[in-house]
Design a protein around this motif. Structure first.
Motif, mmCIF file in Angstrom:
data_model
loop_
_atom_site.group_PDB
_atom_site.id
_atom_site.type_symbol
_atom_site.label_atom_id
_atom_site.label_comp_id
_atom_site.label_asym_id
_atom_site.label_seq_id
_atom_site.Cartn_x
_atom_site.Cartn_y
_atom_site.Cartn_z
ATOM 1 N N ARG A 15 0.817 -1.217 0.000
ATOM 2 C CA ARG A 15 0.000 0.000 0.000
ATOM 3 C C ARG A 15 0.857 1.275 0.000
ATOM 4 N N GLU A 16 2.016 1.231 0.626
ATOM 5 C CA GLU A 16 2.887 2.409 0.704
ATOM 6 C C GLU A 16 3.521 2.749 -0.638
ATOM 7 N N GLY A 17 3.814 1.774 -1.431
ATOM 8 C CA GLY A 17 4.520 2.028 -2.696
ATOM 9 C C GLY A 17 3.551 2.298 -3.837
ATOM 10 N N THR A 18 3.795 3.380 -4.574
ATOM 11 C CA THR A 18 2.964 3.650 -5.740
ATOM 12 C C THR A 18 3.509 2.877 -6.919
ATOM 13 N N MET A 19 4.795 2.852 -7.017
ATOM 14 C CA MET A 19 5.441 2.032 -8.041
ATOM 15 C C MET A 19 6.363 1.077 -7.306
ATOM 16 N N LEU A 20 6.405 -0.117 -7.760
ATOM 17 C CA LEU A 20 7.229 -1.108 -7.096
ATOM 18 C C LEU A 20 8.538 -1.290 -7.874
ATOM 19 N N PRO A 21 9.594 -0.652 -7.430
ATOM 20 C CA PRO A 21 10.874 -0.854 -8.096
ATOM 21 C C PRO A 21 11.393 -2.258 -7.793
ATOM 22 N N PHE A 22 12.460 -2.630 -8.422
ATOM 23 C CA PHE A 22 13.042 -3.954 -8.277
ATOM 24 C C PHE A 22 13.304 -4.295 -6.807
ATOM 25 N N ARG A 23 13.816 -3.328 -6.060
ATOM 26 C CA ARG A 23 14.128 -3.533 -4.649
ATOM 27 C C ARG A 23 12.859 -3.873 -3.861
ATOM 28 N N SER A 24 11.766 -3.259 -4.236
ATOM 29 C CA SER A 24 10.490 -3.538 -3.577
ATOM 30 C C SER A 24 10.052 -4.967 -3.825
ATOM 31 N N GLU A 25 10.283 -5.464 -5.018
ATOM 32 C CA GLU A 25 9.920 -6.844 -5.322
ATOM 33 C C GLU A 25 10.699 -7.798 -4.437
ATOM 34 N N GLU A 26 11.974 -7.479 -4.200
ATOM 35 C CA GLU A 26 12.783 -8.317 -3.309
ATOM 36 C C GLU A 26 12.188 -8.342 -1.906
ATOM 37 N N ARG A 27 11.766 -7.177 -1.451
ATOM 38 C CA ARG A 27 11.172 -7.086 -0.110
ATOM 39 C C ARG A 27 9.871 -7.888 -0.039
ATOM 40 N N ILE A 28 9.073 -7.804 -1.094
ATOM 41 C CA ILE A 28 7.820 -8.569 -1.145
ATOM 42 C C ILE A 28 8.121 -10.065 -1.125
ATOM 43 N N LEU A 29 9.092 -10.493 -1.931
ATOM 44 C CA LEU A 29 9.462 -11.907 -1.953
ATOM 45 C C LEU A 29 9.998 -12.356 -0.594
ATOM 46 N N GLU A 30 10.729 -11.493 0.059
ATOM 47 C CA GLU A 30 11.256 -11.795 1.399
ATOM 48 C C GLU A 30 10.104 -12.014 2.381
ATOM 49 N N LEU A 31 9.111 -11.134 2.329
ATOM 50 C CA LEU A 31 7.952 -11.275 3.217
ATOM 51 C C LEU A 31 7.144 -12.525 2.898
ATOM 52 N N ILE A 32 7.021 -12.852 1.614
ATOM 53 C CA ILE A 32 6.323 -14.080 1.225
ATOM 54 C C ILE A 32 7.065 -15.302 1.762
ATOM 55 N N GLU A 33 8.379 -15.279 1.704
ATOM 56 C CA GLU A 33 9.178 -16.390 2.239
ATOM 57 C C GLU A 33 8.990 -16.514 3.760
ATOM 58 N N LYS A 34 8.907 -15.374 4.444
ATOM 59 C CA LYS A 34 8.646 -15.410 5.887
ATOM 60 C C LYS A 34 7.279 -16.030 6.153
ATOM 61 N N MET A 35 6.326 -15.721 5.281
ATOM 62 C CA MET A 35 4.996 -16.319 5.435
ATOM 63 C C MET A 35 5.078 -17.833 5.296
ATOM 64 N N ARG A 36 5.804 -18.284 4.295
ATOM 65 C CA ARG A 36 5.952 -19.728 4.090
ATOM 66 C C ARG A 36 6.628 -20.395 5.286
ATOM 67 N N SER A 37 7.645 -19.759 5.812
ATOM 68 C CA SER A 37 8.362 -20.368 6.937
ATOM 69 C C SER A 37 7.556 -20.298 8.233
ATOM 70 N N THR A 38 6.722 -19.289 8.356
ATOM 71 C CA THR A 38 5.910 -19.135 9.566
ATOM 72 C C THR A 38 4.696 -20.045 9.545
ATOM 73 N N LEU A 39 4.165 -20.300 8.384
ATOM 74 C CA LEU A 39 2.939 -21.081 8.254
ATOM 75 C C LEU A 39 3.034 -22.463 8.900
ATOM 76 N N PRO A 40 4.060 -23.253 8.655
ATOM 77 C CA PRO A 40 4.119 -24.565 9.306
ATOM 78 C C PRO A 40 4.102 -24.465 10.836
ATOM 79 N N GLU A 41 4.750 -23.448 11.375
ATOM 80 C CA GLU A 41 4.756 -23.256 12.828
ATOM 81 C C GLU A 41 3.330 -23.014 13.332
ATOM 82 N N GLU A 42 2.594 -22.169 12.622
ATOM 83 C CA GLU A 42 1.213 -21.869 13.006
ATOM 84 C C GLU A 42 0.328 -23.105 12.870
ATOM 85 N N VAL A 43 0.522 -23.833 11.795
ATOM 86 C CA VAL A 43 -0.254 -25.058 11.579
ATOM 87 C C VAL A 43 0.075 -26.072 12.670
#
Length: 121
Positions: A15-43
């Motif tokens: 929501r903060e970014g109007t345009m997603l530069p390459f660096r932003s994509e890395e941050r998004i992928l990093e957060l998605i990876e954290k979601m994947r790693s956190t999900l098994p713990e929650e399950v």
């Protein structure tokens, strides 16, 4: 970190970014990876909670059955005791009735004896 917190951070980042530069994509992928790693713990936690709930429910049902069994036994004992008391009362009343009948016959016999002996004097 909980999965919900990671999702909230990802949402805020997008929501903060109007345009997603390459660096932003890395941050998004990093957060998605954290979601994947956190999900098994929650399950895993959810499974443990569900398993614990099932165990607690089973124990509660077993204890409830024990209580019902104990109550049934106690009720049966009370009924038996009540029947024994009733039988004892019936036996006592019968004995008192028999004794009163015998006493009456003895008195009758005594009156007859007294009447017969009195007439001889």
């Amino acid at each position: 970190m909980s999965i919900y917190r990671v999702i909230d951070r990802l949402e805020a980042y997008v929501r903060e970014g109007t345009m997603l530069p390459f660096r932003s994509e890395e941050r998004i992928l990093e957060l998605i990876e954290k979601m994947r790693s956190t999900l098994p713990e929650e399950v895993g936690r959810a499974k443990m909670i569900a398993k614990d709930k099932d165990r607690m429910l089973r124990e509660a049902q077993e204890r409830a059955q024990e209580i019902v069994s104990e109550a049934s036994e106690h009720h049966a004992q009370m009924v038996d005791s009540h029947e024994i008391v009733q039988q004892a009362r019936a036996t006592a009343e019968s004995g008192v009735g028999d004794a009163a009948g015998r006493a009456g016959k003895i008195r009758e016999g005594a009156h007859q004896e007294c009447g017969t002996n009195m007439g001889a004097f």
